[in-house]
Design an enzyme around this catalytic site. Structure first.
Site, short mmCIF file in Angstrom:
data_model
loop_
_atom_site.label_atom_id
_atom_site.label_comp_id
_atom_site.label_asym_id
_atom_site.label_seq_id
_atom_site.Cartn_x
_atom_site.Cartn_y
_atom_site.Cartn_z
N TYR A 95 -8.40 14.13 1.43
CA TYR A 95 -7.61 15.01 0.58
C TYR A 95 -8.53 15.63 -0.48
O TYR A 95 -9.75 15.44 -0.45
CB TYR A 95 -6.41 14.26 0.01
CG TYR A 95 -5.52 13.73 1.12
CD1 TYR A 95 -5.08 14.59 2.14
CD2 TYR A 95 -5.16 12.39 1.21
CE1 TYR A 95 -4.31 14.13 3.20
CE2 TYR A 95 -4.39 11.92 2.26
CZ TYR A 95 -3.97 12.79 3.26
OH TYR A 95 -3.22 12.33 4.31
N SER A 133 0.84 -1.20 0.00
CA SER A 133 0.00 0.00 0.00
C SER A 133 0.88 1.26 0.00
O SER A 133 1.99 1.24 0.55
CB SER A 133 -0.85 -0.06 1.28
OG SER A 133 -2.05 0.63 1.12
N PRO A 134 0.39 2.34 -0.58
CA PRO A 134 1.20 3.57 -0.57
C PRO A 134 1.46 4.01 0.87
O PRO A 134 0.54 4.05 1.68
CB PRO A 134 0.30 4.59 -1.27
CG PRO A 134 -0.78 3.82 -1.95
CD PRO A 134 -0.92 2.53 -1.23
N ALA A 151 2.27 8.72 -1.75
CA ALA A 151 1.58 9.75 -2.51
C ALA A 151 2.60 10.76 -3.06
O ALA A 151 3.40 11.30 -2.30
CB ALA A 151 0.58 10.46 -1.61
C1 LIG Z 1 3.50 5.40 7.35
C2 LIG Z 1 2.23 5.40 6.57
C3 LIG Z 1 2.11 6.25 5.47
C4 LIG Z 1 0.95 6.22 4.68
N1 LIG Z 1 0.90 6.98 3.55
C5 LIG Z 1 -0.13 6.81 2.69
C6 LIG Z 1 -0.10 7.43 1.40
O1 LIG Z 1 0.87 8.09 1.01
N2 LIG Z 1 -1.18 7.23 0.60
C7 LIG Z 1 -2.25 6.46 0.99
O2 LIG Z 1 -3.18 6.30 0.21
N3 LIG Z 1 -2.28 5.86 2.19
C8 LIG Z 1 -1.25 5.99 3.02
N4 LIG Z 1 -1.23 5.29 4.20
C9 LIG Z 1 -2.32 4.33 4.49
C10 LIG Z 1 -1.89 2.93 4.04
O3 LIG Z 1 -1.70 2.86 2.64
C11 LIG Z 1 -2.93 1.86 4.44
O4 LIG Z 1 -4.12 2.09 3.73
C12 LIG Z 1 -3.20 1.85 5.94
O5 LIG Z 1 -2.00 1.91 6.67
C13 LIG Z 1 -3.99 0.60 6.36
O6 LIG Z 1 -3.30 -0.57 6.03
P1 LIG Z 1 -2.42 -1.40 7.13
O7 LIG Z 1 -3.32 -1.69 8.29
O8 LIG Z 1 -2.00 -2.64 6.39
O9 LIG Z 1 -1.27 -0.54 7.51
C14 LIG Z 1 -0.11 5.35 5.03
C15 LIG Z 1 0.01 4.54 6.15
C16 LIG Z 1 1.16 4.54 6.90
C17 LIG Z 1 1.27 3.60 8.07
#
Ligand SMILES: Cc1cc2nc3c(=O)[nH]c(=O)nc-3n(C[C@H](O)[C@H](O)[C@H](O)COP(=O)(O)O)c2cc1C
Length: 385
Positions: A193, A27-28, A63
């Protein structure tokens, strides 16, 4: 543990002309480690290369801001200049070299721009941040002058010409993503956003044809998709990250998501990346408690009702859980975020856990050959892997 030779999570999938070696996606995730002019550093190179070695089929960059004022922080990466293409191309090349399909995400942070790095507080920047760290605050923009949170700066409502300019910036960003060699593109339409704030009645109070009715509120998102598709090649897949429900009552609903997904499908979005919430600073658990896979039902519903491909994300940590999400038809891709920060080899380990030690052959041999040998030794000694 019994192995599933036919693990669906590990099956390749082709979308348009791009073949993904498996369904696991990173994921981003913003690293807040860019230079002040939005360029990646060695950290990004190491971080993304490491994740590519870890065996994911697709990795998204964090992003990338489509314009300087669309950044969250002074450490965000950007894609608003042609000069930013070359360093991003290096990142795409590193990901591809180690076997992952390189993907990029593009974003405009709207009214949630101009904040401190998370570990500095994640609050709106003030002159104190400028004095302390050189991080000068900048004015934010949104569909309407409604602050993201009480006490946050009130954004300036975008005029029609400015809306047009952001569409051009999204298109130019898509062109640069292509020029940098990425094979998949994710439009960040979630988490409060800019695009999300047009969709939600809680953040859009416009009385022109970008506000009011559902058809008006989705206009900007559809225009972004059209702008991006005009520059993103027809043989490459387009993902769109959506907050499938708002985190407050009276906001965007799952029915809205299904209706928008149908429109997206007609306009060339291939995969709906199903996230949620984020319109305000803190997401609440009022609508969906944070349990493993809490957003999977959104991916499942969109997939079932629209026939669109979906990606599930959110607290997915267990290989068998990820496998069940794909095998039961809830989603076509499973994205992991924080688990990959904890364990960058999660995808490769999930493959071995699901399909057995032969899967070590899919690891880069510098690791996989040794781990397979070790596995045999452990087996002979009657020890678990
Ligand atoms: C450090 C960090 C940075 C993140 N940056 C972005 C981002 O740039 N773009 C985005 O769509 N989501 C961002 N997220 C959300 C993650 O892509 C993801 O949707 C969210 O952490 C839930 O998934 P997980 O439980 O596997 O971490 C970020 C999450 C974390 C932890």
């Amino acid at each position: 543990m019994a192995h599933t030779q036919q693990a669906r999570l590990l099956e390749p999938i082709a979308v348009r002309d791009v073949r993904f070696p498996n369904r696991i996606v990173i994921s981003p995730m913003q690293q807040y480690a860019g230079t002040r002019d939005g360029r990646p550093t060695d950290w990004h190179h190491v971080h993304l290369s490491k994740l590519a070695i870890g065996g994911a089929g697709l990795i998204f960059t964090e992003a990338l801001a489509i314009c300087p004022e669309g950044r969250l922080t002074w450490s965000d990466l950007g894609i608003w200049l042609d000069e930013q293409v070359e360093p991003l191309a290096r990142l795409a090349g590193a990901m591809a070299q180690y076997g992952a399909v390189p993907g990029a995400q593009i974003n405009h942070a709207g009214r949630k721009a101009s904040v401190q790095r998370p570990w500095d507080g994640f609050e709106p920047l003030t002159e104190a941040d400028f004095a302390k760290r050189g991080d000068r605050p900048w004015p934010t923009v949104a569909p309407s002058p409604l602050a993201a949170n009480p006490g946050w700066p009130i954004p300036r409502a975008l005029g029609r010409d400015e809306i047009r300019r952001t569409l051009d910036q999204f298109a130019a960003a898509a062109r640069r993503v292509r020029q940098a060699g990425f094979q998949a593109l994710d439009v960040h339409g979630a988490h409060g956003y800019l695009i999300h704030t047009f969709l939600s009645p809680l953040s859009n109070a416009r009385d022109d044809d970008y506000g009011g009715t559902f058809a008006n509120r989705i206009r900007y998102a559809l225009e972004v998709v059209d702008a991006v598709r005009s520059e993103w090649p027809a043989d490459k897949p387009l993902f769109y990250r959506l907050s499938c429900v708002d985190d407050s009552e009276g906001g965007w609903t799952l029915d809205d998501t299904v209706a928008l997904a149908r429109e997206f499908g007609r306009r060339g979005v291939d995969v709906l990346d199903c996230s949620s919430g984020g319109l305000h600073k803190r997401t609440t658990t009022a609508i969906m408690p944070r349990i493993p896979g809490y957003q999977v039902p959104y991916a499942e519903r969109v997939r079932r009702d629209t026939g669109m491909l979906t990606m599930a994300v959110g607290l997915i940590r267990d290989a068998r859980h990820a496998e069940s999400i794909v095998a039961e038809g809830s989603a076509d891709f499973v994205a992991i975020g924080r688990e990959a920060l904890y364990n960058p080899h999660w995808p490769a380990q999930a493959a071995v856990a699901l399909a057995g030690p032969e899967r070590f052959d899919a690891w880069p041999p510098a690791y996989g050959w040794w781990l397979k040998m070790r596995d045999r030794v452990l087996l002979r000694s009657g020890l678990a892997r």
